[in-house]
Design a protein around this motif. Structure first.
Motif, short mmCIF file in Angstrom:
data_model
loop_
_atom_site.label_atom_id
_atom_site.label_comp_id
_atom_site.label_asym_id
_atom_site.label_seq_id
_atom_site.Cartn_x
_atom_site.Cartn_y
_atom_site.Cartn_z
N LEU A 83 0.82 -1.21 0.00
CA LEU A 83 0.00 0.00 0.00
C LEU A 83 0.86 1.27 0.00
CD1 LEU A 83 -2.90 -0.98 2.42
CD2 LEU A 83 -2.92 -0.89 -0.08
N LYS A 84 2.09 1.17 0.49
CA LYS A 84 2.96 2.34 0.53
C LYS A 84 3.40 2.77 -0.87
CE LYS A 84 4.73 1.13 5.07
NZ LYS A 84 5.83 0.64 5.86
N VAL A 85 3.47 1.81 -1.81
CA VAL A 85 3.95 2.13 -3.15
C VAL A 85 2.86 2.03 -4.21
CG1 VAL A 85 6.33 1.48 -2.67
CG2 VAL A 85 4.75 -0.24 -3.53
N ALA A 86 1.68 1.55 -3.84
CA ALA A 86 0.61 1.39 -4.81
C ALA A 86 0.21 2.75 -5.39
CB ALA A 86 -0.60 0.72 -4.17
N GLY A 87 0.24 2.84 -6.70
CA GLY A 87 -0.18 4.05 -7.40
C GLY A 87 0.83 5.18 -7.41
N MET A 88 2.05 4.92 -6.95
CA MET A 88 3.02 6.02 -6.85
C MET A 88 3.43 6.56 -8.23
SD MET A 88 6.43 4.04 -5.51
CE MET A 88 7.57 5.39 -5.56
N TYR A 89 3.27 5.77 -9.30
CA TYR A 89 3.61 6.24 -10.65
C TYR A 89 2.38 6.55 -11.47
CZ TYR A 89 8.23 4.53 -9.42
OH TYR A 89 9.43 4.33 -8.80
N ASN A 90 1.25 6.62 -10.84
CA ASN A 90 -0.02 6.83 -11.52
C ASN A 90 -0.03 8.09 -12.39
OD1 ASN A 90 -2.67 6.12 -12.13
ND2 ASN A 90 -3.47 7.46 -10.52
N ASP A 91 0.54 9.17 -11.93
CA ASP A 91 0.51 10.43 -12.67
C ASP A 91 1.80 10.70 -13.43
OD1 ASP A 91 -2.06 10.99 -11.73
OD2 ASP A 91 -1.25 11.79 -9.85
N ASN A 92 2.72 9.75 -13.52
CA ASN A 92 3.97 9.92 -14.23
C ASN A 92 3.69 9.86 -15.73
OD1 ASN A 92 6.52 9.54 -15.48
ND2 ASN A 92 7.34 8.69 -13.58
N PRO A 93 4.06 10.91 -16.51
CA PRO A 93 3.78 10.92 -17.94
C PRO A 93 4.55 9.85 -18.71
CG PRO A 93 5.11 12.83 -17.33
CD PRO A 93 4.72 12.14 -16.07
N LEU A 94 5.63 9.30 -18.14
CA LEU A 94 6.41 8.28 -18.82
C LEU A 94 5.94 6.86 -18.51
CD1 LEU A 94 9.97 9.79 -18.23
CD2 LEU A 94 8.54 9.99 -20.27
N PHE A 95 4.95 6.73 -17.65
CA PHE A 95 4.51 5.41 -17.20
C PHE A 95 4.04 4.54 -18.37
CE2 PHE A 95 1.44 2.47 -15.18
CZ PHE A 95 2.32 1.82 -14.33
N ASP A 96 3.21 5.07 -19.25
CA ASP A 96 2.72 4.28 -20.39
C ASP A 96 3.86 3.86 -21.30
OD1 ASP A 96 0.09 4.36 -19.54
OD2 ASP A 96 -0.36 6.20 -20.65
N GLU A 97 4.86 4.74 -21.46
CA GLU A 97 6.02 4.41 -22.30
C GLU A 97 6.83 3.26 -21.66
OE1 GLU A 97 10.07 6.64 -23.77
OE2 GLU A 97 8.28 7.87 -23.45
N VAL A 98 7.00 3.31 -20.36
CA VAL A 98 7.73 2.25 -19.65
C VAL A 98 6.97 0.93 -19.78
CG1 VAL A 98 8.49 1.44 -17.37
CG2 VAL A 98 8.89 3.81 -18.06
N LEU A 99 5.65 0.97 -19.61
CA LEU A 99 4.86 -0.25 -19.76
C LEU A 99 4.98 -0.81 -21.18
CD1 LEU A 99 1.51 0.40 -17.83
CD2 LEU A 99 3.40 -1.10 -17.21
N ALA A 100 4.99 0.04 -22.18
CA ALA A 100 5.12 -0.42 -23.57
C ALA A 100 6.49 -1.07 -23.77
CB ALA A 100 4.93 0.74 -24.53
N ASP A 101 7.54 -0.50 -23.20
CA ASP A 101 8.88 -1.09 -23.30
C ASP A 101 8.94 -2.46 -22.62
OD1 ASP A 101 9.85 1.07 -24.70
OD2 ASP A 101 10.85 2.00 -22.98
N ILE A 102 8.31 -2.57 -21.46
CA ILE A 102 8.27 -3.85 -20.74
C ILE A 102 7.53 -4.89 -21.58
CG2 ILE A 102 7.29 -5.04 -18.72
CD1 ILE A 102 7.85 -2.45 -17.13
N GLU A 103 6.41 -4.49 -22.17
CA GLU A 103 5.63 -5.40 -22.99
C GLU A 103 6.42 -5.85 -24.23
OE1 GLU A 103 1.43 -5.40 -25.44
OE2 GLU A 103 1.65 -4.04 -23.73
N ALA A 104 7.13 -4.94 -24.86
CA ALA A 104 7.93 -5.29 -26.04
C ALA A 104 9.05 -6.25 -25.65
CB ALA A 104 8.52 -4.03 -26.67
#
Length: 127
Positions: A83-104
């Protein structure tokens, strides 16, 4: 707080208990029986039935001066570390890009593993 209550059958005073038993064939041709969860409740016999009958007698003797109760305890309140870290990157504009890199990267690794398994299957087919 700890509380307990006797386990009773409301219909009558004699409750029927059910146990899971491990029944094994021994190397000497005899059979052993052990109540799962009660490793000190063991018996043996020349046949499966004899081993089970001996175990039943042992359990009946053990329970003669015993009773089964239900024990309840309050679970300690432990903070969930996630719970201390849940959602901590929710508003980070690079989050979707990082997820796409992980998926690739995952797709690349999956393709490599699939090729590896095909190669192993082909080698097994040659043998």
């Amino acid at each position: 707080m700890i509380s307990f209550s006797p386990s009773k059958n409301p219909d009558n005073d004699t409750s029927k208990l059910t146990y899971s038993v491990l029944l094994e064939s021994e190397s000497d041709g005899r059979f052993s029986a052990m109540v799962l969860g009660l490793t000190d409740c063991k018996s043996s016999g020349k046949t499966e039935n004899e081993a089970l009958e001996n175990l039943q007698q042992l359990l009946q003797k053990r329970l003669q001066n015993s009773r089964i109760v239900t024990l309840e305890i309050n679970s300690p309140q432990i903070d969930n570390p996630w719970l201390k870290v849940a959602g901590m990157y929710n508003d980070n504009p690079l989050f979707d890009e990082v997820l796409a890199d992980i998926e690739a990267e995952r797709r690349k690794l999956d393709a490599e593993m699939e090729e590896h398994y095909k190669q192993m299957d082909a080698e097994d087919g040659v043998k």
